[in-house]
Design an enzyme around this catalytic site. Structure first.
Site: not given
Length: 340
Positions: A110, A112, A114, A201, A223, A290, A334
Site C-alpha cells: 500500500a 502512496g 493507495y 491492495v 477474469a 504480470e 488511476y
C-alpha cells in the site's frame, strides 16, 4: 608500425575488459550487500519469532468433485485443479488445515495514495472472509507506516507493518515488490508460515476465500481472459524482453498469487532477475510484473489454479459462470492514484 599499434590496441582492450569485469563484480557485491542489509532491517521490524516451525503441506485436491461444474473447465492438461464453487468440501479443508496447524502469511503493498484509498477496506474485508479459523499474519509494506489503519483482529490474526521505499513511477512500485517478497520470505516467512498469498491492495473480499485455495504453487485465472481464445491473451510479444511469450496455457492475473514459501520465492526471484535484465537493456514488459509472472507459470506449471470467482471485476456483464464473488476489484481512478 601497424603491428605496434595493433598490439597497443589489444593491450588497451584487455585492460578495459578487466576493468569492466571488476566493475560488474563490485556492482554485484554492493547489490548483494544492500539486499542483505535490507532483509536484516525487515527482520528487526517484523518481530516474528524465528523458532516457529511451519506445518506440513496438506493436499486434499484428490477429494475435489471435478464434475460438479460441467459448464467450466475444472482441470488443466497437466491435471492441476481449477477451483470453482461446489467443487470442494470447505469443512473438510478447514478441519484438516486446523489439525495440521497451517499458518498463512498475506503480503500486500500500500504505497502512496493507495494506502488511504484501499488499505482499510482490504484489511477489514479480509478479516471477514480470508482463511477464517487459521492463523494469519498480514504483512503490510508501505512508505507511510504511520498511516496504516488500526483494525480489530480476530484471535491468531496479526498485522506487521514494514516501511519500503516509494519509487518514482508506479510501474517500478509494482515490479520491485518481487524483490521485497523474496527478501521477506528468505529471512522471515519460511521459518514461520506454511503458505503465503500475495495480493494487490485495490480489492475487496466479499465471500469465503478459504483453505481450499491453499496449494504448493497457486495462480489466478484473469477474469477478463478466461473465456477468450489464446490469440487474444496480452502476453508480452517483444522478443527483446525476457517476458516474451509466443504461446501459453492461460492468462494469469498478478493481483493474486501464492503457494509455499519455497515456490513463491522461486517465482519472485525469477520475475525480479528478469525485470532487472530487461531494465539493463532498456526494455519494459507490456504488463510489467504480470508479464513476467505469466512467463514463469508457462515454464513452471502451477499446481492449483483459482477460478475468476476468486477475483472478479463487476464491470464484466457475463456472470453465468460466477456462482460466488469471493473477491472483487475495487473502483479505480488511476489519474489520481498513480505516481507519475
Amino acid at each position: 608500425m601497424y603491428s605496434i599499434f595493433s598490439s597497443m590496441s589489444n593491450h588497451r582492450g584487455r585492460i578495459a575488459g578487466v576493468f569492466i569485469c571488476i566493475l560488474f563484480l563490485a556492482t554485484g557485491f554492493i547489490s548483494l550487500y544492500s539486499r542483505r542489509l535490507s532483509a536484516t532491517a525487515l527482520i528487526k521490524e517484523l518481530h516474528v519469532p524465528r523458532e516457529a516451525t511451519p506445518a506440513s503441506i496438506i493436499d486434499l485436491d484428490g477429494k475435489l468433485n471435478f464434475g460438479a461444474r460441467p459448464g467450466v473447465q475444472t482441470q488443466t492438461s497437466w491435471n492441476a485443479p481449477i477451483v470453482w464453487e461446489l467443487m470442494f468440501d470447505e469443512n473438510l479443508y478447514d478441519r484438516k488445515h486446523k489439525e495440521a496447524h497451517t499458518a498463512v502469511a498475506l503480503t500486500v503493498f500500500a504505497v502512496g495514495r493507495y494506502l488511504e484509498a484501499y488499505l482499510n477496506t482490504f484489511l477489514t474485508s479480509a478479516e471477514e472472509h480470508f482463511m477464517l479459523g487459521l492463523p494469519v499474519t498480514y504483512f503490510v509494506f508501505t512508505d507511510l507506516p504511520g498511516k496504516v489503519p488500526q483494525i480489530t483482529l480476530a484471535p491468531q490474526r496479526n498485522i506487521r507493518v514494514v516501511k519500503v521505499e516509494k519509487h518514482s513511477r508506479w510501474q517500478d512500485i509494482s515490479m520491485m515488490r518481487m524483490k521485497t517478497i523474496s527478501e521477506v520470505i528468505d529471512k522471515v516467512l519460511q521459518h514461520n508460515f506454511t503458505y503465503i498469498f500475495c495480493f494487490d491492495v485495490d480489492q475487496i473480499f466479499k465471500g469465503r476465500f478459504g483453505s481450499e485455495a491453499l496449494g504448493e504453487s497457486v495462480a489466478l485465472l484473469h477474469a477478463h481472459y478466461y473465456k477468450l481464445p489464446k490469440y487474444r491473451f496480452t502476453y508480452d510479444r517483444n522478443p527483446k524482453s525476457k517476458a516474451c511469450m509466443t504461446e501459453g496455457d492461460y492468462y494469469y492475473h498478478a493481483a493474486i498469487f501464492g503457494g509455499t514459501c519455497e515456490k513463491v520465492k522461486a517465482l519472485a526471484d525469477y520475475c525480479y532477475v528478469n525485470i532487472m535484465e530487461d531494465k539493463m537493456n532498456n526494455v519494459e514488459a507490456l504488463w510489467h510484473d504480470e508479464s513476467h509472472l505469466n512467463k514463469y507459470f508457462w515454464l513452471n506449471k502451477p499446481t492449483k489454479l483459482l477460478s475468476p470467482e476468486y477475483c472478479w471485476d463487476n464491470f464484466i456483464g457475463d456472470t453465468k459462470d460466477i456462482l460466488i464473488k469471493r473477491l472483487i476489484w475495487a473502483p479505480k481512478d488511476y489519474e489520481k492514484l498513480r505516481t507519475r
